[in-house]
Write a protein that holds these residues in place. Structure first.
Motif, short mmCIF file in Angstrom:
data_model
loop_
_atom_site.label_atom_id
_atom_site.label_comp_id
_atom_site.label_asym_id
_atom_site.label_seq_id
_atom_site.Cartn_x
_atom_site.Cartn_y
_atom_site.Cartn_z
N LEU A 174 0.41 -1.35 0.18
CA LEU A 174 -0.17 0.33 0.16
C LEU A 174 0.36 0.72 -0.40
O LEU A 174 0.44 2.87 -0.86
CB LEU A 174 -1.36 -0.55 1.38
CG LEU A 174 -1.87 -0.66 1.17
CD1 LEU A 174 -2.89 -0.64 2.43
CD2 LEU A 174 -2.61 -0.53 0.25
N PHE A 175 1.91 1.47 0.59
CA PHE A 175 2.71 2.11 0.62
C PHE A 175 4.08 2.45 -0.19
O PHE A 175 4.68 3.89 0.17
CB PHE A 175 3.57 2.57 2.10
CG PHE A 175 1.76 2.91 3.22
CD1 PHE A 175 1.70 4.31 3.72
CD2 PHE A 175 1.22 2.06 3.80
CE1 PHE A 175 0.56 4.16 4.41
CE2 PHE A 175 0.14 1.83 4.68
CZ PHE A 175 0.02 3.13 5.21
N GLU A 176 4.14 1.74 -0.79
CA GLU A 176 5.85 1.66 -1.42
C GLU A 176 6.08 0.83 -3.31
O GLU A 176 6.43 1.74 -3.70
CB GLU A 176 6.59 0.42 -0.45
CG GLU A 176 6.77 1.12 0.80
CD GLU A 176 7.93 0.15 1.56
OE1 GLU A 176 8.87 -0.43 1.09
OE2 GLU A 176 8.23 0.53 2.87
N GLU A 177 5.01 0.10 -3.00
CA GLU A 177 4.58 -0.06 -4.61
C GLU A 177 4.01 -0.03 -5.29
O GLU A 177 2.49 0.38 -4.64
CB GLU A 177 4.99 -1.79 -4.74
CG GLU A 177 6.29 -2.23 -3.51
CD GLU A 177 6.00 -3.42 -3.66
OE1 GLU A 177 6.94 -4.64 -3.89
OE2 GLU A 177 4.72 -3.87 -4.17
N PRO A 178 3.48 0.69 -6.49
CA PRO A 178 2.46 1.40 -7.30
C PRO A 178 1.29 0.11 -6.95
O PRO A 178 1.75 -1.03 -7.16
CB PRO A 178 3.16 2.30 -8.48
CG PRO A 178 4.53 1.71 -8.34
CD PRO A 178 5.33 0.71 -6.85
N LEU A 179 0.30 0.84 -7.25
CA LEU A 179 -0.73 0.26 -7.16
C LEU A 179 -0.95 -0.88 -8.37
O LEU A 179 -1.71 -1.93 -7.69
CB LEU A 179 -2.01 0.87 -6.99
CG LEU A 179 -3.59 0.56 -6.48
CD1 LEU A 179 -3.93 -0.16 -5.50
CD2 LEU A 179 -4.46 1.76 -6.32
N GLY A 180 -0.77 -0.43 -9.14
CA GLY A 180 -0.90 -1.01 -10.58
C GLY A 180 -0.09 -2.61 -10.28
O GLY A 180 -0.36 -3.35 -11.02
N VAL A 195 -11.65 -2.34 -11.11
CA VAL A 195 -13.01 -1.68 -10.17
C VAL A 195 -11.73 -1.87 -9.03
O VAL A 195 -12.46 -1.16 -8.02
CB VAL A 195 -13.66 -3.52 -9.71
CG1 VAL A 195 -14.23 -3.53 -8.89
CG2 VAL A 195 -14.71 -3.51 -11.08
N VAL A 196 -10.97 -2.09 -8.89
CA VAL A 196 -9.87 -2.03 -8.07
C VAL A 196 -9.06 -1.37 -7.77
O VAL A 196 -9.07 -0.19 -7.47
CB VAL A 196 -8.77 -3.28 -7.25
CG1 VAL A 196 -7.47 -3.60 -6.46
CG2 VAL A 196 -9.39 -4.90 -7.14
N LEU A 197 -9.09 -0.99 -9.28
CA LEU A 197 -7.86 0.20 -8.79
C LEU A 197 -8.87 1.89 -9.31
O LEU A 197 -8.09 2.70 -8.86
CB LEU A 197 -7.35 0.70 -10.78
CG LEU A 197 -6.61 1.35 -11.23
CD1 LEU A 197 -5.70 2.14 -10.53
CD2 LEU A 197 -6.40 1.15 -12.79
#
Length: 525
Positions: A174-180, A195-197
């Motif tokens: 959640l805090f370090e890696e791109p959400l993608g 939907v998650v994005l």
């Protein structure tokens, strides 16, 4: 006793600039603590962006015009201020229509675990994607339960919050890696990925792999609300919340002066400030020991005569409000429209479609297939409709369009608004068994009950800088290493001037958190 300006004090303990929900929260806390408080509000009413209005002439429907749902509002604030205000849970979390193998289908999340599992199975052909979904949101729920309570506490350091989370894999995700990367590592289906994005894109113009992690910050705030991530419906509309706040502030002794626009703040930096204002009748000023500003950081700099921070904020959404005579029929006949529209109805929000829309907007073009999501307030809370409309089956719809940055509207706001409105409704119509326009109610002037607001419209109407609903890019809910955020994340370079609006650290959304934290900072002094 009042003076010639109508105010009771020569010097107030606190003057609050802006009568939006955060300013009202701050005013109520301070007044309840025995401080003398004056709120200066530019508009003729309180509430800011959290209001209910009747936008269609002669039609008795009160829509939450700008902000729609409640997630980030701590129950602590409701209890502390004794607010007469409630929210209702939505039985369905979301529905996302799709077409697979030439047939209409969709993903329904909600209605119980068995039903959600079956919907995933019908869409993807197995239980694998559902099990990944459940594991992923199980992790975010654990993080939410640990992080959300910190939002009304003194601002933790990064390492303090990391220790509070206590899960290195979740922290990295959640805090370090791109959400993608997180989404692509965990999910295979394009629709599920999209939907998650979407929770990382509400009011935020970013790509799934943006290295600044702006999308992660947005996603985090959307999944930690209330310690659960639930997005609830405010009973009576958003205006019921801010009306309750105004009543609580007045009841505690705060004065609220509407039609008073603050135009300048002069401060000695420690214990006295003068706030100049103008009204329809002329100009004036008022003195205060502390000034709390509910406007944006950019507006605060202008009030202080300082250089505004860079970069300039830019909103990225299209807001559409509608009143329907009835809900439209769906091409996917496996779901009742009353269930599909009871949660968040996603449109053109597959993972690849979101990436295309972002790329088009970044290139200066209106998205050809605009992504958006719809909420139907009246299915959960019909009290926003007049009795006659409710009896006849009318429903409200509010749509939030993504990837619509302010820059796309600068050349011709009116034309771009109409083009994007038409394209957005076309994306919805692709999943309906009848055109949405056939379902629209008419106002007393014979016009369809539909209105659209671009970022430039929001800047004009509400003074949101660049139409940015969060006032600026969201921050992490911890003190940045660069410093300067203070103990509560509301402090400024001037000891007696505090930021209590959405642009504070841990601001954004209808939360009241910046107002609470600014009041705590003021009382701590």
């Amino acid at each position: 006793m009042t003076d010639s300006r109508g105010f009771r004090q020569d010097v107030y303990d606190a003057v609050v600039v802006g009568g939006g929900h955060n300013g009202l929260v701050a005013a109520a806390y301070l007044a309840r603590a025995g401080r003398s408080v004056l709120v200066l509000e530019r508009l003729g009413h309180t509430g800011g962006a959290a209001v209910s209005t009747r936008p269609f002439p002669g039609v008795e429907a009160r829509l939450s015009r700008y902000s729609y749902l409640v997630s980030l509002l701590p129950s602590k604030i409701v209890r502390d201020l004794g607010l007469s205000f409630a929210v209702r849970k939505r039985g369905i979390s979301s529905y996302t229509p799709a077409e697979r193998d030439g047939r209409p289908t969709g993903l329904l999340v909600g209605g119980g675990e068995a039903r959600t599992r079956e919907s995933f199975r019908r869409l993807t052909g197995s239980d694998r994607e559902y099990e990944r979904w459940r594991a992923f949101y199980g992790t975010t729920a654990e993080v939410a339960a640990k992080v959300f309570p910190t939002l009304t506490e003194p601002l933790p350091s990064r390492e303090e919050l990391r220790a509070r989370v206590g899960d290195e894999a979740a922290w990295r995700m959640l805090f370090e890696e791109p959400l993608g990367r997180t989404i692509e590592d965990r999910f295979d289906d394009d629709l599920v990925r999209g939907v998650v994005l979407t929770d990382g894109l509400i009011g935020t113009f970013a790509d799934a792999h943006d290295p600044t992690l702006l999308q992660n910050r947005c996603f985090l705030y959307h999944v930690i609300g209330g310690g659960t991530g639930d997005w609830d419906v405010p009973v009576g509309g958003m205006g019921a919340f801010t009306d309750a706040l105004a009543a609580a502030a007045r009841g505690a002794g705060a004065e609220i002066a509407t039609g008073h626009e603050a135009v300048r703040i002069d401060t000695d930096g420690t214990g006295r400030a003068e706030v100049a204002f103008r009204t329809a009748a002329g100009e004036g000023s008022v003195a205060a020991r502390t000034v709390l500003v509910g406007a944006s950081p950019r507006a605060l700099a202008e009030l202080l005569g300082e250089t505004p921070p860079e970069p300039a904020p830019e909103g990225a959404q299209l807001k559409i409000n509608m009143l329907l005579r009835r809900l439209p029929r769906l091409r996917d006949t496996s779901v009742d429209p009353r269930e599909a529209f009871a949660g968040t109805f996603h449109i053109a929000e597959g993972y690849a479609a979101l990436a295309r829309a972002h790329a088009e907007a970044a290139a200066g073009e209106l998205p050809s297939a605009p992504p958006s999501e719809i909420y139907c307030h009246s299915l959960t809370d019909p009290s926003v409709l007049g009795p006659e409309l409710a009896a006849r089956g009318h429903q409200t719809l509010t749509l939030f369009g993504l990837h619509a940055p302010a820059r796309l509207f600068e050349r011709d706001n009116t034309e771009a608004r109409e083009v994007l409105l038409t394209a957005t409704l076309a994306q919805l119509d692709a999943h309906l068994a009848e055109p949405l326009t056939d379902c629209l109610a008419m106002d007393d002037d014979g016009r369809p009950c539909i209105e659209a607001k671009t970022p430039l419209d929001l800047e004009r109407d509400l003074r949101l800088p660049g139409g940015h609903i969060f006032h600026r890019d969201l921050s992490w809910p911890y003190a940045e290493e660069a410093g300067g955020t203070g103990r509560w994340g509301v402090e400024t370079a001037h000891r007696n001037v505090l930021l209590c609006g959405a642009g504070a650290v841990r601001g954004g959304g209808v939360s009241g958190i910046p107002g609470h934290n600014a009041a705590m900072a003021a009382l701590g002094r």
